[in-house]
Design a protein around this motif. Structure first.
Motif, mmCIF file in Angstrom:
data_model
loop_
_atom_site.group_PDB
_atom_site.id
_atom_site.type_symbol
_atom_site.label_atom_id
_atom_site.label_comp_id
_atom_site.label_asym_id
_atom_site.label_seq_id
_atom_site.Cartn_x
_atom_site.Cartn_y
_atom_site.Cartn_z
ATOM 1 N N ARG A 232 0.885 -1.149 0.045
ATOM 2 C CA ARG A 232 -0.049 -0.064 -0.109
ATOM 3 C C ARG A 232 0.756 1.211 -0.131
ATOM 4 O O ARG A 232 2.050 1.167 0.781
ATOM 5 C CB ARG A 232 -0.916 -0.081 1.403
ATOM 6 C CG ARG A 232 -1.842 1.127 1.431
ATOM 7 C CD ARG A 232 -3.262 0.718 0.904
ATOM 8 N NE ARG A 232 -4.233 1.796 1.210
ATOM 9 C CZ ARG A 232 -4.612 1.898 2.260
ATOM 10 N NH1 ARG A 232 -4.473 0.771 3.453
ATOM 11 N NH2 ARG A 232 -5.707 2.770 2.718
ATOM 12 N N GLY A 233 0.464 2.209 -0.719
ATOM 13 C CA GLY A 233 1.198 3.696 -0.668
ATOM 14 C C GLY A 233 2.621 3.493 -1.422
ATOM 15 O O GLY A 233 3.396 4.455 -1.151
ATOM 16 N N THR A 234 2.947 2.705 -2.258
ATOM 17 C CA THR A 234 4.194 2.522 -2.850
ATOM 18 C C THR A 234 4.386 3.936 -3.828
ATOM 19 O O THR A 234 5.388 4.551 -3.986
ATOM 20 C CB THR A 234 4.308 1.375 -3.758
ATOM 21 O OG1 THR A 234 3.418 1.226 -4.701
ATOM 22 C CG2 THR A 234 4.525 0.090 -2.791
ATOM 23 N N GLY A 235 3.539 4.329 -4.391
ATOM 24 C CA GLY A 235 3.496 5.406 -5.313
ATOM 25 C C GLY A 235 3.672 6.768 -4.533
ATOM 26 O O GLY A 235 4.523 7.462 -5.064
ATOM 27 N N CYS A 236 3.002 6.910 -3.634
ATOM 28 C CA CYS A 236 3.205 8.086 -2.628
ATOM 29 C C CYS A 236 4.592 8.163 -2.302
ATOM 30 O O CYS A 236 5.414 9.248 -2.168
ATOM 31 C CB CYS A 236 2.183 8.093 -1.552
ATOM 32 S SG CYS A 236 0.579 7.630 -1.907
ATOM 33 N N THR A 237 5.053 6.878 -1.714
ATOM 34 C CA THR A 237 6.533 6.784 -1.074
ATOM 35 C C THR A 237 7.535 7.138 -2.082
ATOM 36 O O THR A 237 8.506 7.898 -1.835
ATOM 37 C CB THR A 237 6.679 5.284 -0.515
ATOM 38 O OG1 THR A 237 5.522 4.998 0.302
ATOM 39 C CG2 THR A 237 7.924 5.218 0.088
ATOM 40 N N PHE A 238 7.367 6.339 -3.345
ATOM 41 C CA PHE A 238 8.318 6.540 -4.207
ATOM 42 C C PHE A 238 8.647 8.139 -4.606
ATOM 43 O O PHE A 238 9.561 8.807 -4.908
ATOM 44 C CB PHE A 238 8.016 5.708 -5.597
ATOM 45 C CG PHE A 238 9.258 5.729 -6.694
ATOM 46 C CD1 PHE A 238 10.477 5.766 -6.304
ATOM 47 C CD2 PHE A 238 8.732 5.621 -8.120
ATOM 48 C CE1 PHE A 238 11.342 5.861 -7.391
ATOM 49 C CE2 PHE A 238 9.647 5.349 -8.948
ATOM 50 C CZ PHE A 238 10.896 5.586 -8.463
ATOM 51 N N SER A 239 7.357 8.691 -5.128
ATOM 52 C CA SER A 239 7.323 10.194 -5.650
ATOM 53 C C SER A 239 7.917 11.067 -4.523
ATOM 54 O O SER A 239 8.497 12.048 -4.966
ATOM 55 C CB SER A 239 5.950 10.330 -6.239
ATOM 56 O OG SER A 239 4.838 10.199 -5.141
ATOM 57 N N SER A 240 7.593 10.672 -3.127
ATOM 58 C CA SER A 240 7.946 11.672 -2.432
ATOM 59 C C SER A 240 9.190 11.505 -2.209
ATOM 60 O O SER A 240 10.113 12.553 -1.557
ATOM 61 C CB SER A 240 7.219 11.141 -0.939
ATOM 62 O OG SER A 240 5.944 11.726 -1.008
ATOM 63 N N ALA A 241 10.085 10.168 -2.123
ATOM 64 C CA ALA A 241 11.513 10.012 -1.985
ATOM 65 C C ALA A 241 12.073 10.899 -3.042
ATOM 66 O O ALA A 241 13.066 11.434 -3.032
ATOM 67 C CB ALA A 241 11.824 8.762 -2.236
ATOM 68 N N ILE A 242 11.731 10.708 -4.361
ATOM 69 C CA ILE A 242 12.172 11.705 -5.326
ATOM 70 C C ILE A 242 12.351 13.072 -5.014
ATOM 71 O O ILE A 242 13.243 13.955 -5.337
ATOM 72 C CB ILE A 242 11.725 11.457 -6.835
ATOM 73 C CG1 ILE A 242 11.629 9.988 -7.324
ATOM 74 C CG2 ILE A 242 12.114 12.283 -7.846
ATOM 75 C CD1 ILE A 242 10.757 9.546 -8.459
ATOM 76 N N ALA A 243 11.003 13.517 -4.528
ATOM 77 C CA ALA A 243 10.982 15.015 -4.236
ATOM 78 C C ALA A 243 11.936 15.235 -3.387
ATOM 79 O O ALA A 243 12.660 16.511 -2.976
ATOM 80 C CB ALA A 243 9.537 15.492 -3.893
ATOM 81 N N GLY A 244 12.168 14.321 -2.140
ATOM 82 C CA GLY A 244 13.099 14.654 -1.136
ATOM 83 C C GLY A 244 14.413 14.734 -1.494
ATOM 84 O O GLY A 244 15.274 15.506 -1.007
ATOM 85 N N TYR A 245 14.828 13.700 -2.437
ATOM 86 C CA TYR A 245 16.205 13.972 -2.977
ATOM 87 C C TYR A 245 16.485 14.919 -3.913
ATOM 88 O O TYR A 245 17.668 15.642 -3.996
ATOM 89 C CB TYR A 245 16.566 12.740 -3.647
ATOM 90 C CG TYR A 245 16.844 11.474 -2.942
ATOM 91 C CD1 TYR A 245 17.806 11.378 -1.898
ATOM 92 C CD2 TYR A 245 15.920 10.240 -2.906
ATOM 93 C CE1 TYR A 245 18.218 10.294 -0.937
ATOM 94 C CE2 TYR A 245 16.219 9.369 -2.101
ATOM 95 C CZ TYR A 245 17.311 9.259 -0.978
ATOM 96 O OH TYR A 245 17.516 8.071 -0.089
#
Length: 268
Positions: free
Chosen positions: A214-227
């Protein structure tokens, strides 16, 4: 000496079960040593198994929150998730106009969430059109899966659909979670470079982690934003985010029911 963290504006939906949405964004960005300023665009009634109801936040409240935060913060990145309605998307577009006018190089990442991961709509055709006309042209990167890509463009061919979106300006990372190669135990993420951006197309073959999450898309896109908030390029941020999400899935935990939840609360 006090530590300064990059501030990331997040506009997304609330999942009260805690599996996806803005809680996933907050946890991911916190793990990556970013300060998240979360603005809820849509409230939902959902549990770990199903979306029952979705209620967009009033656009005037969303606008006041954004204006207040813009006056107080110098953002290093913006991450957008489910916006809930065409009216809210228009408010967000005006916010992006102001933010990018002050910082033309800021990274704006859109995860175009149109459905909950376990079903249920989070937007309609008017929202989709407003995303295309008013929001996506401000984005640095959008991260649709294949169903979202087809819904946004009406184009059945993922490569052609990605090019169609990239012509609007942003780079397009098509995530492969809905098109897995079970024989090789892999998925492929594909990057198409935006019309107004430097770079080259790339593909990444990712080893699958067993299970449904659950929530892999949110996690992935937020990680990209964070980096990207930390100064990494699109491609480097994607590579680091892929490494991050693999760790979260390998450590995922189980609730009473529903899909497993990525363990985002750790220092990578």
């Amino acid at each position: 000496m006090p530590q300064t963290l990059p501030a990331v504006l997040v506009i997304a939906g609330l999942d009260p079960s805690g599996g996806a949405g803005i809680q996933a964004d907050i946890q991911t960005l916190s793990a990556l040593q970013c300060h998240c300023t979360p603005v809820i665009s849509i409230n939902t009634v959902q549990d770990s198994r199903k979306l029952h109801q979705a209620h967009p936040v009033a656009p005037e409240i969303l606008e006041q929150q954004l204006l207040t935060l813009e006056a107080d913060f110098d953002f290093s990145a913006v991450k957008l998730g489910a916006l809930g309605s065409a009216e809210n998307a228009k408010v967000v577009a005006q916010s992006l106009l102001r933010i990018t006018a002050n910082n033309p190089s800021i990274a704006v990442i859109l995860d175009p969430v149109l459905k909950a991961s376990h079903g249920g709509l989070l937007g309609d055709e008017s929202l989709q059109q407003t995303l295309l006309d008013e929001v996506i042209p401000y984005c640095t990167l959008i991260t649709p899966n294949e169903p979202e890509l087809k819904t946004l463009t009406g184009e059945p061919s993922p490569p052609h659909a990605a090019i169609k979106l990239a012509e609007l300006g942003p780079s397009v990372l098509v995530t492969g979670g809905h098109n897995r190669n079970m024989a090789d135990n892999t998925l492929e993420n594909t990057l198409t470079i935006g019309a107004h951006q430097p770079g080259r197309a790339q593909r990444w073959l990712i080893t699958l982690v067993d299970g449904e999450f659950r929530g892999t898309g949110c996690t992935f896109s937020s990680a990209i934003a964070g980096y990207m908030a930390q100064g990494f390029s699109i491609t480097h941020a994607i590579e680091k985010a892929q490494h991050f999400i693999s760790h979260t899935l390998e450590s995922a935990y189980i609730l009473k029911s529903g899909q497993r939840i990525p363990l985002r609360i750790f220092k990578p």
